[in-house]
Design an enzyme around this catalytic site. Sequence first.
Site, short mmCIF file in Angstrom:
data_model
loop_
_atom_site.label_atom_id
_atom_site.label_comp_id
_atom_site.label_asym_id
_atom_site.label_seq_id
_atom_site.Cartn_x
_atom_site.Cartn_y
_atom_site.Cartn_z
N PRO A 2 0.83 -1.21 0.00
CA PRO A 2 0.00 0.00 0.00
C PRO A 2 0.86 1.26 0.00
CG PRO A 2 -0.76 -1.57 1.64
CD PRO A 2 0.54 -2.09 1.14
N GLU A 3 0.39 2.29 -0.70
CA GLU A 3 1.08 3.56 -0.72
C GLU A 3 0.28 4.56 0.09
OE1 GLU A 3 2.60 4.62 -4.60
OE2 GLU A 3 2.60 2.54 -5.25
N HIS A 94 -6.01 -16.51 9.00
CA HIS A 94 -4.85 -15.62 9.13
C HIS A 94 -5.11 -14.44 10.06
CE1 HIS A 94 -3.24 -17.95 5.82
NE2 HIS A 94 -4.19 -17.51 5.01
#
Length: 278
Positions: A2-3, A94
């Site tokens: 992710p940015e 998870h």
Amino acid sequence: MPELPEVELVARSLDRLLRGRRIAKAVLLRAGLAPESTPRGFALRLRGARFEGVGRRGKHILFALDNGRVLLTHLRMTGRFLLLLPDNRPLPKHTHALFKLEGGGRLAFTDQRHFGLMKLAHASGLEHLKELRDLAPEPFSAEFTPDYLAGVLSRTRRTLKSVLLDQTKVTGLGNIYASEVLFLARTNPFAVASELPRRRLPRLHRAILDVLGEAIAHGSTMNVNPEDIDASYFGGGYSGRWRVYDREGEPCPNCRAPVRRLTHAGRSTYFCPRCQRR
């Protein structure tokens, strides 16, 4: 990975969901997620704490708590948050951390690749954390000016794109947005940073703000599913706004020359060979 715009979207969504809520119980299900805490210590320090707000520094999400602590989280590649209702709903696969909220509901953190990170720190010493202390100024801060950018670029012989990806020089850009920024600035990704003419710096600075601002604005109009806050909204239509990224062989939106892709430092770099000449 992710940015900045994606992390900003996650932080805003979590802030809306959690501000004012109190943690009834915290469970660290995978110790490696928070390597500096034991599961017992993690639970004790978070139990009873109230979320005062959720923000962001660089690509880190910061959960401010009323006990003077901050929970720092990095999503890395596959980390995501899910708000689970009701309490008897099975946990997703998870799940590495679980926060039971007073008044009902649970916040789960899942991470398929096991690269995510959580860290508890005192709010008073946040700027000294190794994860944050060397980060460059935020792009939309008063400190991030054309003069700041000029100083950063003038001191290195690295390529422009590699400098833009360095979080200690420019915070928040990743591979996608760096390519988009350089295209908008009509600047060659492989040019030596210190050789960029001074007159072109304001255009590069403006392109960084425009590309990030455009992406954040797009994300802010989207309805984020509280059951899947995963920092990925490209499927919602933003990918259609990319000017060059992932458009190899397609016509440049400016000059119609085919967009090229070259591998640089192990990553794909997309650019227009005509608009972004050296």
